[in-house]
Design a protein around this motif. Sequence first.
Motif, PDB file in Angstrom:
ATOM      1  N   TRP A   1      82.517  89.697   6.917  1.00 37.82           N
ATOM      2  CA  TRP A   1      83.020  88.341   6.213  1.00 37.82           C
ATOM      3  C   TRP A   1      83.516  88.850   4.798  1.00 37.82           C
ATOM      4  CZ3 TRP A   1      82.669  83.361   8.657  1.00 37.82           C
ATOM      5  CH2 TRP A   1      81.663  83.363   9.695  1.00 37.82           C
TER       6      TRP A   1
ATOM      7  N   THR B   1      80.358  82.457   0.652  1.00 33.78           N
ATOM      8  CA  THR B   1      79.859  82.899   1.804  1.00 33.78           C
ATOM      9  C   THR B   1      79.168  81.790   2.633  1.00 33.78           C
ATOM     10  OG1 THR B   1      79.942  85.124   0.760  1.00 33.78           O
ATOM     11  CG2 THR B   1      78.843  84.996   2.869  1.00 33.78           C
TER      12      THR B   1
ATOM     13  N   SER C   1      81.555  89.664   1.758  1.00 36.66           N
ATOM     14  CA  SER C   1      80.352  88.578   1.559  1.00 36.66           C
ATOM     15  C   SER C   1      79.222  88.675   2.496  1.00 36.66           C
ATOM     16  CB  SER C   1      81.153  87.184   2.239  1.00 36.66           C
ATOM     17  OG  SER C   1      82.456  87.285   1.579  1.00 36.66           O
ATOM     18  N   HIS C   2      79.447  89.297   3.605  1.00 36.43           N
ATOM     19  CA  HIS C   2      78.378  89.503   4.600  1.00 36.43           C
ATOM     20  C   HIS C   2      78.764  90.323   5.521  1.00 36.43           C
ATOM     21  CE1 HIS C   2      74.981  87.902   7.099  1.00 36.43           C
ATOM     22  NE2 HIS C   2      75.944  87.958   8.025  1.00 36.43           N
TER      23      HIS C   2
ATOM     24  N   HIS D   1      85.075  92.851  -2.271  1.00 40.96           N
ATOM     25  CA  HIS D   1      83.480  92.795  -2.079  1.00 40.96           C
ATOM     26  C   HIS D   1      83.418  91.881  -0.593  1.00 40.96           C
ATOM     27  CE1 HIS D   1      79.551  92.052  -3.812  1.00 40.96           C
ATOM     28  NE2 HIS D   1      79.213  91.048  -2.850  1.00 40.96           N
TER      29      HIS D   1
ATOM     30  N   ILE E   1      80.474  84.515  -5.228  1.00 40.63           N
ATOM     31  CA  ILE E   1      80.563  84.857  -3.894  1.00 40.63           C
ATOM     32  C   ILE E   1      79.637  84.502  -2.919  1.00 40.63           C
ATOM     33  CG2 ILE E   1      80.126  87.107  -2.968  1.00 40.63           C
ATOM     34  CD1 ILE E   1      81.093  88.341  -5.760  1.00 40.63           C
ATOM     35  N   ILE E   2      78.184  84.250  -3.312  1.00 37.46           N
ATOM     36  CA  ILE E   2      77.279  83.781  -2.558  1.00 37.46           C
ATOM     37  C   ILE E   2      77.426  82.474  -2.075  1.00 37.46           C
ATOM     38  CG2 ILE E   2      74.605  83.439  -2.177  1.00 37.46           C
ATOM     39  CD1 ILE E   2      74.489  85.444  -4.355  1.00 37.46           C
TER      40      ILE E   2
ATOM     41  N   SER F   1      81.585  79.620   3.961  1.00 35.87           N
ATOM     42  CA  SER F   1      82.704  79.494   4.902  1.00 35.87           C
ATOM     43  C   SER F   1      82.087  79.968   6.229  1.00 35.87           C
ATOM     44  CB  SER F   1      83.363  81.023   4.488  1.00 35.87           C
ATOM     45  OG  SER F   1      82.470  82.214   4.438  1.00 35.87           O
ATOM     46  N   MET F   2      80.803  80.468   6.155  1.00 31.70           N
ATOM     47  CA  MET F   2      79.917  80.455   7.337  1.00 31.70           C
ATOM     48  C   MET F   2      79.782  79.308   7.977  1.00 31.70           C
ATOM     49  SD  MET F   2      77.763  83.977   6.538  1.00 31.70           S
ATOM     50  CE  MET F   2      77.128  84.318   8.183  1.00 31.70           C
TER      51      MET F   2
END
Lengths: 364, 530, 310, 317
Positions: free
Chosen positions: B279, D305, B326-327, B324, D301-302, D308-309
């Motif tokens: 991601w 994420t 994300s996942h 970067h 960032i965190i 979006s997930m």
Amino acid sequence: MSEQSETRELTPAKAPVAMPEWLHSLLGTLLAISIALLGGAVIAIMVGESPFHVFMTLLRGAFGGPDRIAGSLLQSTPIIISGIAACIAFRGGLFNIGVEGQLYMGGFAAAWVGFSFVLPAPLHLTLGIAAAIAAGALWILIPAFFRARYGTNEVVSTILSNYVAILLTSYFTIFVFKRPGGWSETAPISTTAELPQLFEFSRLNWGLFIGVALAVGLHMFLTRTTAGYSMCAMGSNPKFAEYGGVPIRRNVFLILLCSGAVGGLAGGVETLGVHHRFMEGFAPGFGFDGVIAALLANGHPILTIFTALFFGALRAGSLLMEVETNASRELITVVQAFIILAVSAQLLVRRRRDSQAGERRWKY
Amino acid sequence: MSDHQGFRPTPSFGAPMTNAIEMRGVSKRFGPVIANDDVSFAVKKGEIHAIVGENGAGKTTLMNILFGLYHPDTGEIIINGEKVEVDSPRRAISLGLGMVHQHFKLVPSLTAADNVFLGIEKTRNGLIDHAAQIAQTREFSEKFGLSVDPEAIVANLSVGIEQRIEILKVLVRGAEVVILDEPTAVLTPQESRELFRTLRGFTDQGMTVIFISHHLSEVMAVSDTVTVLRDGKVVGTRPTAELGEDDLVRMMVGRNVSFSRRKRPRTDGERILSLKSIWARDNRGLPALQDVSFDVHGGEIVGIVGVDGNGQTELAEVISGLRHVSHGEIVLHGQKIQDGDPRLVRHAGLAHVPADRLHRGVDKADTISGNILMGRQDEAPWSSRGVINWRYVRERTEELIKRFDIRANGSRTLVKTLSGGNMQKVVLAREFSRAMPFLLVDQPTRGVDIGAMEGIHDEIMRQRNEGAAVLLISVQLDEIMTLADRILVMFAGTIAGEVDADTATEDEIGMLMAGRNLSAAAAPTVNEAS
Amino acid sequence: QAEDLSIAAVSGYFAQGFGISIVNGLERAEQELGVNVQIVDTGQRALDFEEQFNNLARGGDFDVILVMGWELVDALMTTAEAHPDQRFVFIDGVLESDNITYIDFIEEEGSFLAGALSSMLVEQGVEGFDNGSEVGFVGGRDIPVIRNFLMGMEQGVDSASEDVGVSSVFAGSFDDPAKGSELAMTLYGQGIDIIYQAAGPTGEGVLQAARAAGKYAIGVDIDQCPSAPGHILASMLKRADIAVFDLIQGEVDGSAPIAPGTVEVGVASGGVELKICEDMMERIPAETIASLEEMRAGIASGDIDVALNR
Amino acid sequence: MEVLGDIFNLALIAATLRTTAPILLVALGGTFTTKAGIFNIGLEGQMLIAAFFAVLGSIWTSSAIGGVLIGMMAAMIFAGTFSLLVVTLRANEVVVGLALNILAGGLTISLTKAIFGTRGSIVNPDIVGFAPVNIPIIDDIPGLDRVLSGYTPLVYLAFILVFVVWIIFYRTRLGLHIRVTGEKPEAAEALGINPNTMQHIASLMCGALAGIAGAHLSLGYITMFAENMSAGRGFMAVAVLIFSNGDPVKVLLGCLLFGFSDAMALRLQTFGFPSYLVLTVPYIVTLAALFMLTYRQRPKIIRETLESMSLVRRQEP
Ligand SMILES: Nc1ncnc2c1ncn2[C@@H]1O[C@H](COP(=O)(O)OP(=O)(O)OP(=O)(O)O)[C@@H](O)[C@H]1O
Ligand SMILES: Nc1ncnc2c1ncn2[C@@H]1O[C@H](COP(=O)(O)OP(=O)(O)OP(=O)(O)O)[C@@H](O)[C@H]1O
Ligand SMILES: [Mg+2]
Ligand SMILES: [Mg+2]
């Protein structure tokens, strides 16, 4: 960024050969200086002095005898070192307008070590210089961190930190470390911390060699070493450098830190080599002189020595001019500004012609 | 007002074969480089005229001269039978010319309508009349079937739409002759077809179109006349109907070029790159990659196709450590690399040809040798103990200049003096000479001429056959079809499907690229979101 | 003989009240006594000072070199040591060297009177000055010389009244009149009616703020009463013009050749005084003027000691 | 509490507005060069030369307006020189800017000497300054009168100009062209907008406003000229410009922040804090604001994420 917007023609698309370019810019510089001197002559006539007399006095003040030459070199020393500080940042694509503030902090830290401790000579001096370097680096630490980590514009943060540095050193000097009975200055440093003088007749000291060595070292570093190559690539195209595996953030941080450290060193050399104490507000504008010297040299460390020498000689000459002629220091300032303007226009016309409209744009 | 808007219908009187544009004896030098050498050619009114030629043949220069951006050293320009002096783009526009540049000149922070009317703003009481501009943009967009939202901010739009805005700009200024410099370089096959339909619409209405292209198939399909340039000279101007593709290629490069699917020995390599559920976000913070997983093995070429802006850029950046993650997890040559550290990735075994060569791929201010060094400045014998071995660097550079046929005056040439195609070759020379286990090749032939293209394809195949794992990203389907062993189609930040390169048809892939096999509900809209 | 006398004056402060006063004295000497005067501005860079002194002393062109400014002290001492025959005059202070002539202005005595005047007016609740128990001080930078003014003032304020205090602020600069004005506005806004300033051009801003706010200020160094007529109570004068002129005249007519030693210029000699502005005379009660005169006499005779903890 | 009341009162607001005005004027000038893509570190010099010529002009014309106009002209000559060197001759912006600052310092002192025969400051009854303007209705409302009334005209002008400059940038052709020049010069060039011309125009407009700023210092704030009386305000404006990116509204906010902390700092001094430390407050506050702003803009960032997930998960029933 495209070919289409380029309406000016490029310089011949052949390999740039080192020597003619040198010669060309040298000639250009000389031309610019003559133009500025012509302007100076007009001003001299306006104040009722013969321009010849004024210029001869200027020359004599700068070069008329060993002590005068030493005086010019003495004036150039801090400009060389702060110029190198500016060069470091400039070549890495960064701007350190805060040399002034680092110089004050470095000067103060060196003096503090100088008057606070009792140590044997080589150690004391080394420690004083180390303190100056550390203080300069420390003073840019926060702007450098935020620039590297969050992209905070370093021009603003370093300009602002100048004011803080000057006020802070004033505070320490007058309220914490003031020499009893003295003016706004600290106690003198002990002789073990002094940077040795070169001659009996002048305060010119080893600082000059520190400056020249720094410039030569920086030049070698930039042209010969991997790290220097990475730094130049970063300064010229950071996206490319990043792609090529240059750690941008870390380098931004380190470059600013080094630039600040050298700025601090400039101050340390002044206090340890010349004044032997810290004097409140002792060097207004040195940092800016250094930035101008570096920019006029287009970030080239060796050329920076020469632009700094030029400024130093001009300044030393102007001191005599003020005593012996009716032309006073403001007029000298005016002439100096004219010279900088003329040189900057002339020097960069040719260099910059091939850059595109968008590339001159300041990158915020 | 009417001066600026709409096209002017061709006057019905006069000879039907009048030339809209004629250039006679045009020459242009850049220092020692003769970009155009006594070029003469004519464009008939109402035709689509293609200009083809190798990189650096002088096509762009010629069009820039026509459009008043460069002043020719010698020669004259005749428009509608009248000799004219085109000394500025402004003058060119007033003469009825319009140019869509190779690199778009839109202002990202402005709306489509603002961009269209930039320079010819409609004002009311001295203030810009935004409402009128929006209305008129919409009108033009509908009239020519361009479907552009006038109020959208350009920064949020895809390249295809950006190009339509560029075309709208030209139309609104009342152009009768539309010049397009490599218009399809950034478009999908569908978008290209759409574009040519639009262009044909223009000529049907009496306008004239000149376009530069490296895609011979599209030149064959849409143009009425072709002019071929080689080394700054005109090789010839012919009606397209009289030519075969082979003839064209011969005219351009003076030899035959095969352009069919490459034969390939079977190779079974180990797994070199593996992406697991990746991601990532784009620059605007919007999701750009969603749950992307795939492997690339040694000795195979995996092709990634997709419409520009469906996550390929971000995918390449993620793999090369420039973006970067994300996942998710990326493993390259046994090393985990999702920390976003390009240095680490390079050490793990990456060679990377980036799509954005002007900004990422080269340092234009540096010499060719300085550019060749990048990425291996830490490796012996390029450097030892932190000191660069410039002698070695220069020798290797000279060697690569020869091997990759970079048209330059030696290793000390500044990259900014090279043509676009040659800059790309500098990048290729650097990356292909590294012998890395993994090769990430992003749009390797964008803007590259057909002769050079073949060489590049050869190189990519050679790397594969030597056992490298190659990930090839391209918006050019035929390139992928020629080279890839497996094809992954990207859509909206996901892998929309995998097809076998040997059996897949162009239409099948085109459908995947357009996202048509996904149910509408499940397709997350990524790129068009603002 | 007078034509032969060449005098150089060196300072970084010729642009400010006290420096201007010195220049005035020199110009008068130039006109009336026919001496040659060369004024050398040092600027602010400590690096230049020694070079400038060298340039002045090494040619032996100047009979006397006048120096003003504490930051020049080191350069002065070094040069005096290297050129023992050169005569130097240091204005506004006394140093360790015996070979130098000192003209020492005792500005704290005049400041004492300025403090006393403002304190008495506030204390007595004189019309226009009846608002509050504080008076204000605006300094240029917080440096020892300026502190002398403040310390003198504080003692004057205390001696006149126990209940009045001094609120002191510094602009951090001598060339920022806008900031001076803003500082004064701040003090006036807090109810203070009278501000004494020792801040060079920055102080001009204070005087102008007095007019804008309809309040009062006390000038410094030179007669600043005309700067804001009706709003300047008095000026604390440091008559450097007279002191310098007298010094030169003594040399020229031979009555008192310039020689090492200290000339103290204070309230006693009249070189430091508090001049009440003409247009303020009727606003100030006669008894206030009388007690001010008493204090002046006390200082002159040494009964009142204005101390500094330098 | 009482102390707090002493610090935070209406006078503080008035002081904030007063200290903000000169920086705001010069920073608004700088928005033109910033938007046109020129880094203008020469604002300080333009302001200083204008302050000088405004005084001169005021004496010559016996009118404050005349003074302002002549001050503006002087600053525009500097601005024109700046853009001639930087845009046409392509000299380095920072070098030229700094050199012009030096020139302004030297020139004003030389001219003061030559014309008035004095050094340092020009205090002269012939200088016609601006008188404070009392706004009739507001003057009758207690409280408001102290905050909104009684400033010199250029203070009002400064705040009005924020809106004017905003209109210029976002609603006029000229402003649009200046912005495009700064953002994408090649786009401007391709459409027949000459970026160089636009940069010259922007620089001159900057000079005009910096001129007003300088005139405000010497004819509005106070009525005199002193050496280097711009006292770093031009540099402050540069700082504000960089972190506001030339947007007039953000410039206003930045200047107000600085003006407020400056006014606060002056107040703190009267409570006995050492002046040197207190005087650093405005710079430190501005620095802190700068760092905080960029820290807030850091990539999240965190959080993104996770967002979006969950977004996608919601779409997959
Ligand atoms: N501004 C310039 N300065 C110097 N040389 C130039 C310039 N523009 C083009 N050239 C040179 O002129 C030649 C023709 O370039 P041009 O851009 O017209 O080629 P092209 O046919 O458009 O190539 P490509 O397909 O790579 O875009 C090249 O050798 C290029 O290096
Ligand atoms: N009064 C002005 N002040 C500043 N800039 C201006 C002024 N008037 C026009 N400009 C700028 O100068 C350039 C030329 O404008 P001009 O109005 O001459 O265009 P034009 O010839 O009318 O163009 P068109 O015919 O396309 O409308 C434009 O970029 C415009 O923004
Ligand atoms: Mg081209
Ligand atoms: Mg004294």
